[in-house]
Design an enzyme around this catalytic site. Structure first.
Site, short mmCIF file in Angstrom:
data_model
loop_
_atom_site.label_atom_id
_atom_site.label_comp_id
_atom_site.label_asym_id
_atom_site.label_seq_id
_atom_site.Cartn_x
_atom_site.Cartn_y
_atom_site.Cartn_z
N GLY A 24 8.14 7.78 39.38
CA GLY A 24 9.27 8.66 39.13
C GLY A 24 9.15 9.39 37.80
N TYR A 25 10.30 9.70 37.20
CA TYR A 25 10.36 10.44 35.94
C TYR A 25 9.67 9.69 34.80
CZ TYR A 25 13.49 13.95 37.85
OH TYR A 25 14.01 14.99 38.58
N THR B 163 14.44 0.06 32.57
CA THR B 163 15.54 -0.38 31.70
C THR B 163 16.35 -1.42 32.46
OG1 THR B 163 15.61 1.83 30.74
CG2 THR B 163 17.53 0.41 30.36
N GLU C 282 10.94 2.21 27.84
CA GLU C 282 10.50 3.58 27.58
C GLU C 282 11.62 4.37 26.90
OE1 GLU C 282 7.46 4.97 27.72
OE2 GLU C 282 8.70 6.41 26.65
N LYS D 15 16.61 -1.42 24.03
CA LYS D 15 16.63 -0.20 24.85
C LYS D 15 18.07 0.21 25.17
CE LYS D 15 15.84 3.10 27.52
NZ LYS D 15 15.36 4.39 27.08
N CYS E 139 20.45 8.05 32.53
CA CYS E 139 20.33 6.89 31.65
C CYS E 139 21.60 6.52 30.88
CB CYS E 139 19.20 7.13 30.66
SG CYS E 139 17.62 7.31 31.47
N LYS F 276 24.63 4.94 32.86
CA LYS F 276 24.16 3.70 33.51
C LYS F 276 23.91 2.60 32.48
CE LYS F 276 19.63 3.62 34.69
NZ LYS F 276 18.85 2.52 34.10
N1 LIG Z 1 14.42 9.07 33.53
C1 LIG Z 1 14.26 8.81 32.24
O1 LIG Z 1 14.26 9.70 31.41
C2 LIG Z 1 14.07 7.39 31.77
C3 LIG Z 1 13.66 7.17 30.44
C4 LIG Z 1 13.49 5.86 30.00
C5 LIG Z 1 13.69 4.80 30.87
N2 LIG Z 1 14.09 5.03 32.14
C6 LIG Z 1 14.22 3.87 33.05
O2 LIG Z 1 12.99 3.76 33.80
C7 LIG Z 1 13.25 3.30 35.12
C8 LIG Z 1 12.72 4.31 36.12
O3 LIG Z 1 13.44 5.51 35.96
P1 LIG Z 1 12.99 6.86 36.69
O4 LIG Z 1 13.87 7.94 36.16
O5 LIG Z 1 11.52 7.01 36.59
O6 LIG Z 1 13.38 6.54 38.22
P2 LIG Z 1 12.99 7.39 39.49
O7 LIG Z 1 14.07 7.17 40.47
O8 LIG Z 1 12.60 8.77 39.10
O9 LIG Z 1 11.64 6.69 40.02
C9 LIG Z 1 11.59 5.38 40.49
C10 LIG Z 1 10.54 5.29 41.58
O10 LIG Z 1 10.35 3.92 41.92
C11 LIG Z 1 10.05 3.86 43.30
N3 LIG Z 1 10.26 2.49 43.78
C12 LIG Z 1 11.44 1.84 43.95
N4 LIG Z 1 11.20 0.58 44.36
C13 LIG Z 1 9.86 0.44 44.46
C14 LIG Z 1 9.00 -0.63 44.82
N5 LIG Z 1 9.51 -1.81 45.19
N6 LIG Z 1 7.68 -0.44 44.80
C15 LIG Z 1 7.16 0.76 44.44
N7 LIG Z 1 7.91 1.82 44.08
C16 LIG Z 1 9.25 1.65 44.09
C17 LIG Z 1 10.98 4.89 43.92
O11 LIG Z 1 10.51 5.29 45.21
C18 LIG Z 1 10.93 6.01 42.87
O12 LIG Z 1 9.95 6.99 43.19
C19 LIG Z 1 14.76 3.07 35.19
O13 LIG Z 1 15.01 1.73 34.90
C20 LIG Z 1 15.30 3.97 34.09
O14 LIG Z 1 16.53 3.52 33.59
C21 LIG Z 1 14.26 6.31 32.63
O1 LIG Z 2 23.45 16.43 20.76
C1 LIG Z 2 23.41 16.21 21.97
C2 LIG Z 2 22.31 15.58 22.59
C3 LIG Z 2 22.36 15.36 23.96
N1 LIG Z 2 23.42 15.75 24.68
C4 LIG Z 2 23.46 15.50 26.14
O2 LIG Z 2 23.17 14.14 26.36
C5 LIG Z 2 22.49 13.97 27.62
C6 LIG Z 2 21.23 13.14 27.43
O3 LIG Z 2 20.29 13.90 26.68
P1 LIG Z 2 18.91 13.29 26.18
O4 LIG Z 2 19.15 12.01 25.52
O5 LIG Z 2 18.20 14.33 25.43
O6 LIG Z 2 18.12 13.09 27.57
P2 LIG Z 2 17.70 11.82 28.44
O7 LIG Z 2 16.51 12.22 29.21
O8 LIG Z 2 18.88 11.29 29.16
O9 LIG Z 2 17.18 10.73 27.37
C7 LIG Z 2 17.96 9.62 26.95
O10 LIG Z 2 17.87 8.58 27.89
C8 LIG Z 2 16.52 8.13 28.13
C9 LIG Z 2 16.58 7.13 29.26
O11 LIG Z 2 16.93 5.86 28.86
C10 LIG Z 2 15.97 7.57 26.84
O12 LIG Z 2 14.65 7.10 27.05
C11 LIG Z 2 15.99 8.64 25.77
O13 LIG Z 2 15.52 8.12 24.53
C12 LIG Z 2 17.41 9.15 25.61
O14 LIG Z 2 17.46 10.23 24.68
C13 LIG Z 2 22.25 15.38 28.13
O15 LIG Z 2 23.22 15.72 29.09
C14 LIG Z 2 22.37 16.25 26.91
O16 LIG Z 2 22.75 17.57 27.18
C15 LIG Z 2 24.50 16.39 24.09
O17 LIG Z 2 25.47 16.74 24.75
N2 LIG Z 2 24.46 16.59 22.73
#
Ligand SMILES: NC(=O)c1ccc[n+]([C@@H]2O[C@H](COP(=O)([O-])OP(=O)(O)OC[C@H]3O[C@@H](n4cnc5c(N)ncnc54)[C@H](O)[C@@H]3O)[C@@H](O)[C@H]2O)c1
Ligand SMILES: O=c1ccn([C@@H]2O[C@H](COP(=O)(O)OP(=O)(O)O[C@H]3O[C@H](CO)[C@@H](O)[C@H](O)[C@H]3O)[C@@H](O)[C@H]2O)c(=O)[nH]1
EC number: 1.1.1.22
Length: 509
Positions: free
Chosen positions: A15-16, A167, A196, A255, A311, A314
């Protein structure tokens, strides 16, 4: 026969996080060099290992060739990662993937084989808020993490390091460890927490130059060795002083705390924006004055329509639920206030739109510029735009949405998942919310335009042209404070922004 790689990494979840993170690991680690072959698939010969001490602190990552494979249950997702049209939009991602894909970066649905091959298995699956059962609406659902642990225990034939990248609630590693220990093959697994911190839209620079890499592990000789193995992967490009090691629980909890602190800043400044609108103060001036104090700092103080994304909400709910679980009611209430403030800010914005437009938007065309939760991403999870659209639909407005990266299909999926709003329970919804191919057609004939995502291209639109095409009075609601309000007023618009004094209401002494 050896495939020429010294370390095999498998990441469950494409994923992301899984996709970009693994792409950056692959890009920064030695890839091995192509050996000469006369027939059959290419054979890789690794670069000779100069640093034998992969389990020793100090130095860089050595010259160990690393193969990375990202696996997922979703064939569609994996097919997209293997195509030129990646499943997520992230500036710089295509270049990194193209540099490594097929060399030391692979995407596959053959989960069993890739786990078995791996020395290190990352769990990077989604951990959404529970929607039913105990803790519904607050607790994180760690079902996918447990399923991954069960799969690893089932298919592994050798010892492995298992890394929690998702997370998770603090102490999830304990559950992962117990599931892994139930294997009947006598295998020994080391569990690490490596949360992450990347933000969407800046994932590649965040991963290339992270503020820190956090690795939590069991404080035993085996646990410390496992932590060092992971640290030496990152040490290929991250300075050692930025690689922090802690115990497992500190890493998991840090985190959640980082996200709670960041979101708290946004809610704090948003609460002040409401006070600015009531008093004639200007939130941007407040931010500048306050942020110049080094102890406060200027980043993450942009007032907005509220935070969104997969994030913040949640993870704070997760923290709130954890506090409650441990009987810490006051702590739970304290952090829950960040969410309450955010809900208030979103609601406040849509209510202001309606009250400004003579208390009715029924039948009026309204252009929504931006649907993603922030710029430079197509992600719409928990996007604040959706809540504004929902409120305007309830007011029977005719909404035209333009976003440069959001797919109409994804907008509907999120509206349904989070707002429980779909064509079945809202007849006529598909006609009430139209998507436009560009900003100009979205604004054509509209009574108002609302900027809900801070895309750079919205700053440079031809607002004279837009003004001419709109119904009068033409309203602008700048939910991100990115437009030049004085210039827009000169064109003829009536402009409302977050935390900005209304010139018709307030004047200097
Ligand atoms: N999106 C972010 O910016 C971000 C940043 C930091 C941490 N996180 C955390 O990282 C984790 C993943 O987030 P994401 O945004 O990448 O999620 P996402 O939904 O984009 O991707 C998750 C992927 O995992 C796959 N999956 C689910 N169960 C599975 C399994 N049993 N085996 C193999 N694949 C499986 C899904 O099909 C999906 O493609 C979450 O815990 C999130 O909170 C997200
Ligand atoms: O000054 C600010 C900064 C952010 N935002 C909003 O806050 C949200 C989250 O923004 P941002 O934190 O930049 O993006 P994320 O991708 O959600 O990243 C956060 O969430 C991730 C998932 O856990 C973490 O890994 C990152 O460190 C953390 O910044 C968005 O809607 C932004 O528009 C504001 O309104 N004002």
């Amino acid at each position: 026969m050896s495939d020429g790689f010294d370390l095999h990494i498998c990441c469950m979840g494409a994923g992301y996080v899984g996709g970009p993170t693994m792409a950056v690991i692959a890009a920064n680690c030695p890839k091995g060099v192509m050996g000469s072959v006369t027939c059959g698939p290419p054979v890789f010969v690794s670069i000779p290992i100069r640093d034998e001490s992969i389990t020793t602190w100090g130095g860089g990552g050595g010259e160990r060739a690393i193969r990375v494979c990202v696996v997922d249950l979703s064939q569609k997702q994996i097919d997209a990662w293997n195509s030129p049209d990646l499943p997520i939009y992230e500036p710089g991602l295509v270049e990194v993937v193209e540099k490594c894909r097929g060399t030391n970066l692979f995407f596959s649905t053959d989960i069993d084989a890739e786990i078995e091959l791996a020395d290190v298995v990352f769990i990077s699956v989604n951990t959404p808020t529970k929607t039913a059962g105990i803790g519904a609406g607050r607790a994180a659902n760690v079902k996918n993490c447990e399923l991954c642990a069960r799969k690893i225990a089932e298919v592994s034939m050798g010892d492995k390091i298992v890394v929690e990248k998702s997370t998770v609630p603090v102490r999830t590693a304990e559950a992962v460890r117990r599931v892994l220990d139930c294997n009947e093959k006598g295998l020994r697994f080391q569990v690490l927490s490596n949360p992450e911190f990347l933000a969407e839209g800046t994932a590649i620079p965040d991963l290339m130059e992270p503020d820190r890499v956090l690795i939590g592990g069991v404080q035993s000789p085996e646990g410390l060795r496992a932590a060092e193995t992971l640290a030496s992967v990152y040490a290929n490009w991250v300075p050692r002083e930025r690689i922090l090691t802690t115990n497992l629980w500190s890493s998991e909890l840090a985190k959640l705390v980082a996200n709670a602190f960041l979101a708290q800043r946004v809610s704090s400044i948003n609460s002040i924006s409401a006070l600015c609108e009531a008093t004639g103060a200007n939130v941007s001036e407040i931010t500048r004055a306050v942020g110049m104090d080094d102890r406060i700092g200027k980043r993450f103080l942009n007032s907005s329509i509220g935070f969104g994304g997969s994030c913040f909400q949640k993870d704070i709910l997760n923290l709130v639920y954890l506090c409650e679980t441990y009987g810490l009611r006051e702590c739970a209430e304290y952090w829950n206030q960040v969410i309450i403030m955010n809900d208030y800010q979103k609601k406040r914005f849509s209510e202001k739109m309606v009250s400004t437009m003579f208390n009715t938007v029924t039948g009026k065309k309204i252009a929504i510029l931006g649907f993603a939760f922030k710029k430079d991403t197509g992600d719409v999870r928990e996007t604040p735009s959706m809540f504004v659209v929902r409120d305007l639909v309830h007011e029977q407005a005719k909404i035209h949405v333009y976003d440069p990266q959001v797919k109409r299909e994804d907008m509907w999926i999120e509206m349904d998942y989070t707002c429980k709003m779909n064509a079945a329970n809202h007849p006529g919804l598909e006609e009430a919310v139209t998507t436009s191919p560009d900003a100009y057609s979205a604004c054509d004939g509209a009574h108002a335009l609302a900027v809900l995502t801070e895309w750079d291209e919205f700053k440079d639109l031809d607002y004279e042209r837009i003004y001419k095409s709109m119904a009068k009075p033409a309203f602008v609601f700048d939910g991100r404070n990115i437009l030049d309000h004085d210039a827009l007023r000169k064109v003829g618009f009536e402009v409302h922004a977050i935390g900005k004094p209304d010139p018709n209401k307030f004047s200097d002494l």
